[in-house]
Design an enzyme around this catalytic site. Sequence first.
Site, PDB file in Angstrom:
ATOM      1  N   THR A 240      17.742  14.586  52.003  1.00 39.74           N
ATOM      2  CA  THR A 240      17.408  15.633  52.955  1.00 39.74           C
ATOM      3  C   THR A 240      18.683  16.053  53.678  1.00 39.74           C
ATOM      4  O   THR A 240      19.712  15.370  53.598  1.00 39.74           O
ATOM      5  CB  THR A 240      16.331  15.127  53.957  1.00 39.74           C
ATOM      6  N   CYS A 241      18.634  17.198  54.354  1.00 36.48           N
ATOM      7  CA  CYS A 241      19.790  17.674  55.147  1.00 36.48           C
ATOM      8  C   CYS A 241      19.263  18.724  56.106  1.00 36.48           C
ATOM      9  O   CYS A 241      18.165  18.582  56.631  1.00 36.48           O
ATOM     10  CB  CYS A 241      20.892  18.218  54.224  1.00 36.48           C
ATOM     11  N   GLY A 242      20.003  19.768  56.361  1.00 33.04           N
ATOM     12  CA  GLY A 242      19.535  20.812  57.263  1.00 33.04           C
ATOM     13  C   GLY A 242      18.533  21.749  56.608  1.00 33.04           C
ATOM     14  O   GLY A 242      17.496  22.069  57.173  1.00 33.04           O
ATOM     15  N   TRP A 269      15.406  19.450  57.296  1.00 34.57           N
ATOM     16  CA  TRP A 269      15.222  19.474  58.742  1.00 34.57           C
ATOM     17  C   TRP A 269      14.739  20.831  59.252  1.00 34.57           C
ATOM     18  O   TRP A 269      14.112  20.920  60.320  1.00 34.57           O
ATOM     19  CB  TRP A 269      16.506  19.051  59.465  1.00 34.57           C
TER      20      TRP A 269
END
Length: 286
Positions: A240-242, A269
């Site tokens: 996952t990330c932004g 996110w």
Amino acid sequence: MAGDDPKTLVSTDWLAAHLDDPDLRILDASWYLPDMGRDARAEYLAAHIPGARFFDIDEISDQRSPLPHMAPPPEKFISRMRAMGVGDGHQVVVYDGAGLFSAARVWWTFRLMGKTDVAVLDGGFPKWQAEGRPVEDMPPVLRDRHITVSRQAGLIKDVTQVAAAAKLGSHEILDARSPGRFAGAEPEPRPGLRAGHIPGARNIPYRSLLGPDGTMLPPEALREVFAAAGVDLSKPAITTCGSGVTAAIINLALERIGKHDHALYDGSWAEWGMYGDLKVATGNDG
């Protein structure tokens, strides 16, 4: 460097040696956050690796979703790739203008569609240019090419699946954002999002997977990064990330060390941070 692998990562030397191969297709997948102040398409038009096509991550996406650049439906991917002359039997090499930032997202997208003859250019356009290799400003002549896809549902996770994985502890959730954003100490670049991370996640900032020259660390060093972060590689992984772009760098790194049971949380996110009923952790602990 573990050697060139046309299914994960290839060097500038490898690409230079194969530049004239008739079945090679090169994609410029440059994409930037607004605060980077760069225009990916304009930079492509000004200079790109000879023969490269521009892959627009924002346009080749599921634009029915309110979330940014979610994975495209298979029919849209087919339509765009055919128009770009990318199809069955092609070896695809993807690069970006930051070095190794957004190209892995397109590598992952191809794999999601069941296409495995695709590699990221290690070090990207900055390394290619620094070595004085050829560039051009003319777009290539495009001819339609048939492409078949087979969507690999196991490579992508939605918010419900990630919430279940976080609750059960069944997966390692690996977050590619900076330590400050992971801890909730820095504001999110997208307005309206809470700060912090998914409970139980581990922070693997994507830059920690790269060397000083912007190329990916060799597999033994990648393993050390995961070990230092306390990652249990016997568990399946969710990245996952932004907004699902740099998360794919972790997927690429996992593939490089021979770990194949990994998926990407496409909403990342941008989705999790939006919903008040989803729990958020702060600080540096999972």
